[in-house]
Every structure is written in C-alpha cells, then in structure tokens.
Design an enzyme around this catalytic site. Structure first.
Site, short mmCIF file in Angstrom:
data_model
loop_
_atom_site.label_atom_id
_atom_site.label_comp_id
_atom_site.label_asym_id
_atom_site.label_seq_id
_atom_site.Cartn_x
_atom_site.Cartn_y
_atom_site.Cartn_z
N MET A 105 0.74 -1.17 0.03
CA MET A 105 0.07 -0.03 0.06
C MET A 105 0.99 1.45 -0.10
O MET A 105 0.35 2.34 0.00
CB MET A 105 -0.95 -0.04 1.12
CG MET A 105 -1.84 -1.05 1.25
SD MET A 105 -2.83 -1.35 -0.38
CE MET A 105 -3.61 -2.89 0.10
N CYS A 106 2.12 1.31 -0.03
CA CYS A 106 2.98 2.22 -0.13
C CYS A 106 3.04 2.95 -1.68
O CYS A 106 2.90 2.37 -2.87
CB CYS A 106 4.42 1.93 0.34
SG CYS A 106 4.67 1.65 1.94
N HIS A 107 2.84 4.47 -1.69
CA HIS A 107 2.95 5.17 -2.70
C HIS A 107 4.45 5.16 -3.51
O HIS A 107 5.34 5.34 -2.56
CB HIS A 107 2.29 6.47 -2.39
CG HIS A 107 0.77 6.48 -2.32
ND1 HIS A 107 0.47 6.46 -0.81
CD2 HIS A 107 -0.02 6.67 -3.09
CE1 HIS A 107 -0.87 6.24 -0.98
NE2 HIS A 107 -1.31 6.51 -1.97
N MET B 186 8.02 4.55 5.83
CA MET B 186 8.08 3.19 5.25
C MET B 186 9.38 2.96 4.43
O MET B 186 10.26 2.04 4.53
CB MET B 186 7.03 2.85 4.46
CG MET B 186 5.76 2.59 5.30
SD MET B 186 6.03 1.62 7.08
CE MET B 186 6.53 0.04 6.27
N GLU B 187 9.82 4.08 4.25
CA GLU B 187 11.03 3.98 3.24
C GLU B 187 12.33 3.92 4.00
O GLU B 187 13.22 3.20 3.85
CB GLU B 187 11.29 5.20 2.27
CG GLU B 187 10.61 5.23 0.97
CD GLU B 187 8.79 5.57 1.40
OE1 GLU B 187 7.99 4.95 0.51
OE2 GLU B 187 8.45 5.86 2.54
N ASP C 199 23.22 -11.74 5.59
CA ASP C 199 23.47 -12.55 4.29
C ASP C 199 25.00 -12.55 4.03
O ASP C 199 25.47 -13.91 3.89
CB ASP C 199 22.89 -11.75 2.93
CG ASP C 199 23.14 -12.54 1.79
OD1 ASP C 199 22.77 -13.71 1.77
OD2 ASP C 199 23.58 -12.00 0.81
#
Length: 157
Positions: free
Chosen positions: A74-76, A112-113, A127
C-alpha cells in the site's frame, strides 16, 4: 478507528492522496544487528569473503528505501530527494546500528522508506556474514523521528 487502507467492504485499497498538499517530508529509522566476536572482527577488518560488508549494507539500505513501494503493497511510489545512512559500532556488544534518513517533497510520508532501508541494510549484513555466524540477531527496528504532513513532528526520545 477506521483504517484508511480498507474500503467500506473491508477490501484493501491504496489511499488516495491526490488532494493532499505537497510538503517537505523526512523520516529517520534505525535498527541493530548483534553477532559473534568472530563475525564482528571479520566485518571490522574487511576480510569477509563476500566483500566489504558495511559498504555493501549502505548501498543496500539506499536501494531498499528506493524500492519500498515495490515490496510494501500500500506504499505510494515517491520521488526521494535524499537518503543518508550512518553506521554506529558497539564494540563491547559486537553490534552495528544502522541509521537511515529519507527525505522528499511529497503528499505522503517517508517513514516506510526509512524503515525498509534499515531492514534491507541489516539483512544484507546478515546475508554476507551468515557463513560465520547464523545466530546473528536483528532487533529494535524503529522509527526514530519524522517531520512533515498532517500529523506533524514525531521524535522517539
């Protein structure tokens, strides 16, 4: 409280931000990865078989922030104007704290970014070093601060 990502039928939707004003937005997030002394030393001494771990984690954090709208449904998609990273060493704890700050001029925030950047950066460290230490622990991924938009300013401490 009504969730903005659900319609009247409870179906997921992407929020319409077309009527919002373009404002300066900034967010900072951080997270920590704990590891064994051996893994910490390999990173510090730049002797990892996969290459320079912290430098690669910084590039991954930047890429993670830029790709957020492709992995969080749902992120733009946003035109980011700045992504800044910092890594703090905790020698005694054999840990690294990754801090990511993201900025844009837009209609929606960049929290969110920043959080995605931290997550991807720390996962990259995992990793690259997992052959040495599979027990590494990624923890405390949090929003430290945000500015801009309707909800205003937030500072964790």
């Amino acid at each position: 409280m009504k969730l903005s990502h659900l319609d009247e039928k409870n179906h997921p939707k992407m929020v319409d931000v077309s009527d919002k004003n373009i404002t300066s937005r900034m967010a900072t997030a951080s997270g920590v990865i704990y590891m064994s002394q051996e893994a910490f030393d390999v990173i510090k001494n730049n002797t990892a078989k996969k290459g320079p771990v912290l430098q690669t984690a910084i590039v991954a954090a930047i890429m993670g922030a830029k790709k957020t709208s492709e992995i969080i449904p749902m992120c733009h998609p946003l035109m980011l104007s700045k992504i800044e990273t910092d890594i703090v060493e905790f020698v005694k704890e054999c840990a690294f704290k990754l801090i990511v700050t993201v900025k844009c001029e837009g209609k929606t925030g960049v929290e969110m970014e920043a959080l995605s950047g931290v997550s991807i950066g720390l996962l990259t460290i995992y990793d690259m070093i997992k052959a040495i230490d599979k027990s590494m622990r990624i923890t405390d991924i949090v929003l430290e601060s945000k500015e801009g938009g309707k909800s205003g300013k937030f500072v964790r401490y």
